[in-house]
Write a protein that holds these residues in place. Structure first.
Motif, PDB file in Angstrom:
ATOM      1  N   THR A  54      26.559  41.317  83.508  1.00  0.00           N
ATOM      2  CA  THR A  54      27.314  42.527  83.578  1.00  0.00           C
ATOM      3  C   THR A  54      27.691  43.198  82.187  1.00  0.00           C
ATOM      4  O   THR A  54      27.966  42.369  81.394  1.00  0.00           O
ATOM      5  N   PRO A  55      27.922  44.584  82.062  1.00  0.00           N
ATOM      6  CA  PRO A  55      28.654  45.041  81.131  1.00  0.00           C
ATOM      7  C   PRO A  55      29.753  44.597  80.575  1.00  0.00           C
ATOM      8  O   PRO A  55      30.219  44.359  79.205  1.00  0.00           O
ATOM      9  N   ALA A  56      30.407  44.141  81.512  1.00  0.00           N
ATOM     10  CA  ALA A  56      31.865  43.747  80.983  1.00  0.00           C
ATOM     11  C   ALA A  56      31.897  42.382  80.196  1.00  0.00           C
ATOM     12  O   ALA A  56      32.896  42.074  79.396  1.00  0.00           O
ATOM     13  N   TYR A  57      30.979  41.493  80.778  1.00  0.00           N
ATOM     14  CA  TYR A  57      30.953  40.294  79.649  1.00  0.00           C
ATOM     15  C   TYR A  57      30.618  40.730  78.399  1.00  0.00           C
ATOM     16  O   TYR A  57      31.021  39.993  77.536  1.00  0.00           O
ATOM     17  N   TRP A  58      29.625  41.401  78.168  1.00  0.00           N
ATOM     18  CA  TRP A  58      29.104  41.675  76.863  1.00  0.00           C
ATOM     19  C   TRP A  58      30.087  42.355  76.116  1.00  0.00           C
ATOM     20  O   TRP A  58      30.157  42.525  74.964  1.00  0.00           O
ATOM     21  N   GLN A  59      31.045  43.309  76.795  1.00  0.00           N
ATOM     22  CA  GLN A  59      32.000  44.021  76.199  1.00  0.00           C
ATOM     23  C   GLN A  59      33.125  43.097  75.706  1.00  0.00           C
ATOM     24  O   GLN A  59      33.612  43.100  74.652  1.00  0.00           O
TER      25      GLN A  59
ATOM     26  N   PRO B 224      21.297  45.321  85.151  1.00  0.00           N
ATOM     27  CA  PRO B 224      20.973  45.800  86.364  1.00  0.00           C
ATOM     28  C   PRO B 224      21.091  47.246  86.470  1.00  0.00           C
ATOM     29  O   PRO B 224      20.473  48.184  87.076  1.00  0.00           O
ATOM     30  N   ASP B 225      22.135  47.613  85.564  1.00  0.00           N
ATOM     31  CA  ASP B 225      22.480  49.147  85.227  1.00  0.00           C
ATOM     32  C   ASP B 225      21.450  49.915  84.374  1.00  0.00           C
ATOM     33  O   ASP B 225      21.677  51.118  83.922  1.00  0.00           O
ATOM     34  N   GLY B 226      20.439  49.085  83.692  1.00  0.00           N
ATOM     35  CA  GLY B 226      19.557  49.784  82.735  1.00  0.00           C
ATOM     36  C   GLY B 226      20.172  49.684  81.283  1.00  0.00           C
ATOM     37  O   GLY B 226      19.403  49.976  80.356  1.00  0.00           O
TER      38      GLY B 226
END
Length: 251
Positions: A100-105, A138-140
């Motif tokens: 998820t983006p949130a994890y990497w953010q 998943p969101d590219g």
């Protein structure tokens, strides 16, 4: 401009004792080493004396991200003892990663907090990539984008070999993150599917077109280069061929 060149000691972890490697690396022309945990952990002062005796510096060292988060002062003290200026978390395990983006953010935010803690000591924090930061979510989007969107004053030790392994373009990444790059690892890779030495090679012996990339180095903020190989059969052959190649092409 020629760059100082460091050797990542992880490359020869399977050929102890590490202290005996230091004068050999100096004789090959290396300016510094880049150690990984636990190479310096047992006795940082002794490790510093061994570096000094060999005439080698330590520009930066690899360390756990968890240590930056939960025990930054310990690693700041180690940096000051070793004379290093860059603390480099290089990895999160597959079990820790979330798609998820949130994890990497959130990971980027941890780097930013670490950089803030290091700054009063004239130290820096840098992220070191592997391949997983370059695989699309998943969101590219890609994890690397989210990391640096939230990483504040953290820097980037770019590993060209892992970028190629991920199917990405190191030239594009050198351009994209030019103002964040503090060190460049000239890790080289054999053709995908090669089994010998886990598919890694000495710099210049693999498939990466360094002649195309090296002009881009000058446009980055990198102040040193690093040789690394994840699993060489002959660490001295790797170390010698790599630095000889770097010098041959004017680095």
């Amino acid at each position: 401009m020629t760059y100082p060149i460091a050797y990542q000691l992880y490359s020869s972890r399977n050929f102890p004792p590490l202290a005996d490697q230091l004068p050999i690396l100096k004789s090959m022309g290396y300016d510094a080493i880049e150690p990984w945990l636990p190479a310096y952990e047992a006795d940082p002062k002794l490790f510093r004396r061994q570096l000094d005796d060999a005439g080698l510096a330590c520009y930066g060292f690899h360390m756990p991200l968890a240590g930056l988060v939960s025990d930054p002062n310990r690693f700041i003290d180690i940096a000051l003892t070793l004379g290093a200026t860059v603390l480099i978390p290089p990895y999160v395990t597959a079990e820790e990663r979330e798609n998820t983006p949130a994890y990497w953010q959130a990971l980027g935010h941890k780097l930013a907090k670490g950089a803030d803690a290091a700054k009063p000591h004239s130290l820096k924090v840098a992220w070191h990539n592997h391949d997983f930061e370059y695989y699309a979510l998943p969101d590219g989007t890609r994890p690397i984008e989210h990391i640096f969107a939230e990483s504040g004053d953290a820097w980037f030790e770019i590993d060209c070999g892992w970028i190629v392994r991920a199917g990405a373009d190191p030239a594009a990444e050198l351009k994209r993150y030019a103002s964040r790059i503090i060190a460049i690892q000239l890790k080289d890779t054999a053709p995908i599917g090669t089994k010998e030495d886990d598919g890694w090679t000495a710099t210049g012996d693999g498939i990466i077109e360094w002649g195309h990339l090296t002009p881009l180095f000058r446009a980055t903020t990198a102040d040193h280069l690093v040789a690394e190989h994840d699993n060489p059969t002959d660490w001295q052959a790797f170390a010698k061929r790599s630095i000889d190649y770097m010098k041959k092409i004017g680095l």
